[in-house]
Design a protein around this motif. Structure first.
Motif, PDB file in Angstrom:
ATOM      1  N   UNK A  97      25.111 -37.870  51.168  1.00 30.34           N
ATOM      2  CA  UNK A  97      26.541 -37.799  51.488  1.00 30.34           C
ATOM      3  C   UNK A  97      27.210 -39.137  51.180  1.00 30.34           C
ATOM      4  N   UNK A  98      26.568 -40.243  51.585  1.00 33.31           N
ATOM      5  CA  UNK A  98      27.178 -41.553  51.354  1.00 33.31           C
ATOM      6  C   UNK A  98      27.251 -41.879  49.858  1.00 33.31           C
ATOM      7  N   UNK A  99      26.256 -41.396  49.093  1.00 32.69           N
ATOM      8  CA  UNK A  99      26.288 -41.609  47.645  1.00 32.69           C
ATOM      9  C   UNK A  99      27.492 -40.892  47.036  1.00 32.69           C
ATOM     10  N   UNK A 100      27.724 -39.606  47.449  1.00 34.20           N
ATOM     11  CA  UNK A 100      28.897 -38.862  46.954  1.00 34.20           C
ATOM     12  C   UNK A 100      30.199 -39.574  47.360  1.00 34.20           C
ATOM     13  N   UNK A 101      30.225 -40.076  48.619  1.00 41.92           N
ATOM     14  CA  UNK A 101      31.446 -40.737  49.104  1.00 41.92           C
ATOM     15  C   UNK A 101      31.752 -41.988  48.269  1.00 41.92           C
ATOM     16  N   UNK A 102      30.710 -42.761  47.960  1.00 44.71           N
ATOM     17  CA  UNK A 102      30.910 -43.989  47.194  1.00 44.71           C
ATOM     18  C   UNK A 102      31.358 -43.673  45.769  1.00 44.71           C
ATOM     19  N   UNK A 103      30.791 -42.599  45.166  1.00 44.36           N
ATOM     20  CA  UNK A 103      31.167 -42.254  43.790  1.00 44.36           C
ATOM     21  C   UNK A 103      32.622 -41.808  43.699  1.00 44.36           C
ATOM     22  N   UNK A 104      33.131 -41.162  44.745  1.00 49.69           N
ATOM     23  CA  UNK A 104      34.529 -40.713  44.733  1.00 49.69           C
ATOM     24  C   UNK A 104      35.475 -41.813  45.185  1.00 49.69           C
ATOM     25  N   UNK A 105      34.912 -42.978  45.559  1.00 52.20           N
ATOM     26  CA  UNK A 105      35.765 -44.074  46.002  1.00 52.20           C
ATOM     27  C   UNK A 105      36.450 -43.784  47.322  1.00 52.20           C
ATOM     28  N   UNK A 106      35.845 -42.935  48.141  1.00 50.79           N
ATOM     29  CA  UNK A 106      36.434 -42.607  49.437  1.00 50.79           C
ATOM     30  C   UNK A 106      37.539 -41.582  49.353  1.00 50.79           C
ATOM     31  N   UNK A 107      37.692 -40.919  48.194  1.00 54.09           N
ATOM     32  CA  UNK A 107      38.735 -39.887  48.032  1.00 54.09           C
ATOM     33  C   UNK A 107      38.163 -38.555  48.506  1.00 54.09           C
TER      34      UNK A 107
END
Length: 898
Positions: A97-107
């Motif tokens: 989940x945190x990897x996905x969050x970082x890739x989207x830049x928190x969007x």
């Protein structure tokens, strides 16, 4: 005639006494005593028995409730171990989940939570910093505001939002689906959201069934016959074992108050008298967001206890009736046997009293009456010798009084006796010496020591407080001696009362306590000095005993922590006064108490919210020995934050020095460049005027004929003009050279006053130019006053020079704040220039306009730039042709500090 009423009263009294013969009085007395004793014993037995029944009921209830608590804690511990077995699986899920969050830049709009949920086999929820679910993988469930649903859980989420840790939670019932679900939480790296993972599996329900809280409640109900029925509520007001039950508003109110106060409640049912106990099983754990606490509602029947109490009451009433009848029969028998011989003895004594001393007394039936007979005979024979003995005793009493007086006179205490009106009946020699009066002056006089009106009122109140029940009292009194000095006497006063209960006289025994008072004041002053010294220390100081009770604390802690007054913290537990102290600190105190060695430690104290925050401290724990062991510990806490900051400043200073070396290197390179430019100027620009002088002089020699006088004057003027220009160039070059080598002498400069002075000087230099100057309120600066004055003079002179051809020349001196420091500026409405030449305008001898149009050598701005750079500042220019020019500069020192 006068004695007749007395005789009538005597006859009436005698008749009444005859009615109450000794036998009747004795019988009644024995009966009352027997009834009182037996009734008292029966009553005491009844009270003890009833109390034992009540105590048995209470013990059974306490045992039942303790059994519930213990069983529930064991069940909860097993469930907690089971719940934590899924922590590693959920922690792995957070990585994705945190990897996905970082890739989207928190969007959040770019995060596919449904895909994450399918891959993890868990629901994914995103919670903002306000504890509201803003996005969820379960699109069917509405978004929750935990502030409304679970306020305490919302507070937990806000507390963890600033951390970077993984927070596992317990398996609890989902708010919407009512399924058992395992939760875990982790804040995002930017701390804007908290990710919530929810794991729901079929085996969760089977595991919960193996740990049935209701079985415990049923087992307790089987053990305790007083339990009528019981129910078990969860924190969300739902019954364990009956998910469809909705608690009433009254039950919700009771459960809410219990959870808020964390205390159980007990009520008496108004209709049937049964006792309803709401027992809090507190299973709260700060490591989890979910509160697993339960509230057991237990209804106790009181009928069994009331039946026992009724049986005991009837049994004791029967015993009391039997005791009363037995006492009556016993009293009649004893009275008859004892009173008859006494009545006979009374008759014999009456005859002796009438004067028949030869009458013989009848022998009694008991040894006591026989002894009474013998004693009466001896009494008659003793009366004759009584008068003689009384006379001898009177003589002895006189001798004893004389010895008493002698003893009193030799005492060092002040002894006197006086009436309530102040008349002295007795004074000893010490009393007379103390007040410097003779006994003749005091005896029979109303002598009172010198005292103020307030002191007299205190003394009168003290004497008035002496009563028959409390006839003695002690008071400290100030006495003014004849020389005006103050002496202290402690009086021990005793009131003597007459038969009517009024005070007849007072006996006072005093001792001088002036030295004790002075010693007490000295001790108080010493204590005040000691406490004032402790409170004046900048270091925090407190003293504790072996129970960690604060005995003394100074005011220095107020600089670190928002504490109440130090006096209100005395006699409180140390760990209540400073709740941030951990188990490590407690173990250090234990070590000092056990070993007696002083401990010195350094800690990083992270104080609570609303206080100073994070500080470095050095703590000294000093043992105080008494009777072979450490009884107290003096703790001195010193704030070493400044020390650590100095170390940090030293490191920063090293970095600044490295930067300074680099800057100085750049300055040296610039100086070398400027020297090169200077060499070129000397070799090129200074030669031009010299060549002109040479050429014009040559022409002058050719044109010396009389018919060429006008031309001779013209050429001589050119020679003079070029010589003056060369002189000005040389002066400017010297100034530029001096500014590069001159040592900077820093001081605080009033920029506003300096600007006004420079403007006044320039008005004298340009008397024909009508220019308007506006000077704003300028902040002070720290630098070399002579050099900064040169900068202002160059910029203001430049502004006047290039705006003098305007209809209304306007110049403004002001400042702006740039990167936290003031940036001063000089603005004009002159001719301006093209910004493509902005970098060259500060070069030596570089001019943007022909020398014939505007005076000057082109060195002034170069000198200004050189001064600003040497002060650690910068200078820049903004201009536009036809719209004026603005020069900006900083000095590198703001308000006297870097």
């Amino acid at each position: 005639m006068g004695n007749k009423p007395d005789q009538v009263r005597e006859k009436v009294g005698r008749r009444m006494l005859e009615r109450w013969k000794l036998s009747r009085v004795f019988s009644l007395t024995i009966f009352c005593i027997v009834v009182f004793i037996v009734s008292g014993m029966i009553l005491i037995n009844y009270l003890f028995t009833t109390e034992a029944v009540k105590e048995e009921t209470r013990i059974l209830r306490d045992h039942s409730e303790q059994m519930i608590n213990t069983s529930f804690y064991l069940i909860n511990t097993g469930l907690e171990i089971y719940d934590n077995s899924f922590n590693s699986e959920m922690q792995d899920g957070f990585s994705l989940v945190m990897d996905r969050y970082s890739k989207t830049g928190g969007n959040l709009s770019q995060m596919d939570l449904q895909d994450l949920s399918q891959r993890l086999e868990m629901e994914v929820h995103i919670i903002n910093r306000s504890a509201v679910i803003v996005k969820s993988s379960n699109t069917l469930a509405p978004l929750l505001d935990f502030n409304t649903v679970y306020p305490d859980f919302a507070e937990f989420l806000k507390n963890i939002s600033t951390t970077n840790k993984f927070y596992p939670d317990r398996i609890v019932t989902d708010y919407y689906t009512r399924n058992l679900t395992k939760y875990a939480y982790m804040p995002t790296p930017d701390h804007q959201y908290i990710i919530e993972l929810a794991l729901s599996r079929q085996e969760f329900g089977q595991e919960k069934l193996r740990q049935d809280y209701r079985n415990v409640m049923d087992q307790v109900g089987a053990i305790n016959p007083d339990i009528d029925h019981s129910r078990l509520f969860r924190k969300n007001f739902r019954l364990v074992g009956d998910a469809g039950y909705n608690a009433t508003s009254e039950e919700r109110s009771i459960i809410s108050s219990i959870l808020n106060d964390r205390n159980s409640r007990e009520f008496v049912h108004p209709e049937n008298g049964s006792t309803v106990k709401y027992l809090l099983i507190d299973m709260r754990n700060d490591l989890y967001g979910a509160d697993m606490s339960l509230i057991a509602e237990i209804t106790y029947k009181n009928q069994r206890m009331q039946d026992k109490l009724g049986y005991l009451l009837g049994y004791h009433l029967i015993l009391a009736a039997i005791a009363i009848i037995s006492g009556l029969l016993l009293s009649l028998q004893i009275s008859r046997r004892i009173t008859r011989p006494i009545e006979e003895l009374v008759e014999d004594v009456d005859r002796l009293a009438d004067g028949d001393l030869d009458h013989s007394i009848r022998t009694g039936v008991t040894i006591e009456l026989l002894r009474l007979q013998e004693s009466t005979i001896r009494l008659v024979s003793s009366i004759r010798a009584l008068v003689h003995e009384l006379r001898e005793e009177e003589e002895k009493l006189l001798q004893s009084e004389e010895r008493y007086r002698t003893v009193v006179e030799t005492q060092t205490e002040l002894i006197c006796r006086f009436r309530p009106d102040g008349d002295h009946l007795f004074v000893n020699e010490a009393y007379c010496r103390f007040f410097e009066k003779s006994s003749d002056e005091m005896l029979g006089s109303r002598f009172t020591p010198k005292m103020t009106r307030d002191e007299r009122r205190v003394m009168e109140k003290h004497l008035a407080s002496l009563t028959k029940d409390s006839p003695s009292g002690i008071i400290d009194q100030q006495v003014r001696a004849l020389d005006g000095g103050i002496r202290w006497v402690q009086w021990n006063d005793t009131a003597l009362f007459g038969e009517d209960g009024t005070v007849t006289e007072y006996l006072s025994v005093g001792r001088e306590i002036t030295r004790l008072k002075l010693l007490d004041e000295s001790v108080r002053a010493s204590d005040m000095l000691y406490r004032s010294t402790i409170n004046a220390m900048v270091d925090g100081v407190h003293v504790i005993d072996r129970s960690y009770t604060v005995l003394l604390i100074n005011h220095a802690f107020k600089a670190w922590i928002d504490l109440p007054p130090a006096e209100s913290l005395v006699n409180r537990n140390l760990f209540d006064v400073f709740p941030f102290l951990d188990d490590k600190i407690r173990s250090e105190y234990v070590e000092v108490f056990e070993t007696g060695r002083m401990l010195i430690s350094e800690e990083l104290q992270n104080l609570e919210k609303g206080q100073k925050g994070e500080i470095h401290t050095e703590t000294r724990k000093i043992p105080i020995w008494f009777d072979g062991r450490v009884e107290k510990i003096v703790t001195i806490i010193r704030d070493t934050t400044d020390k650590h900051q100095v170390e940090l400043a030293r490191q920063n200073m090293n970095q600044m020095l490295e930067h300074e070396v680099k800057t100085r290197t750049q300055e040296l390179e610039a100086i070398v460049h400027e020297l090169d430019s200077f060499t070129y100027t000397v070799s090129h620009d200074l030669r031009a005027p010299l060549r002109a002088i040479d050429g014009f002089a040559h022409i002058f020699r050719l044109k010396t004929e009389p018919d060429h006088k006008q031309e001779v004057s013209y050429y001589l003027g050119k020679i003079h003009e070029n010589i003056r220009l060369m002189d000005q160039l040389i002066d400017d070059l010297l100034n530029f050279s001096r500014m590069s080598r001159r040592q900077i002498e820093r001081s605080v400069i009033d920029m506003e006053a300096m600007a006004k002075e420079v403007v006044m000087e320039l008005r004298n230099v340009y008397p024909l130019v009508r220019f308007e100057v506006t000077i704003d309120e300028l902040p002070p600066v720290r630098g070399d006053a002579l050099m900064i004055r040169q900068v202002l003079a160059s910029l203001l002179s430049n502004a006047i020079k290039f705006s003098q051809r305007q209809h209304r020349p306007k110049i403004r001196v002001g400042y702006t704040i740039t990167d936290g420091e003031p940036e001063y500026f000089v603005q004009d409405n002159g001719i301006g220039f093209d910004m493509q030449y902005a970098d060259k305008i500060f070069d030596v001898f570089h001019r943007l306009h022909p020398a014939g149009e505007y005076e000057g050598t082109g060195v002034g701005l170069a000198i200004a730039k050189r001064i600003v750079i040497r002060h650690g500042g910068h200078i820049r220019v903004i201009s536009e042709e036809g719209s004026g020019t603005t020069f900006f500069f900083t000095v590198g020192m703001v308000h006297g500090t870097k």
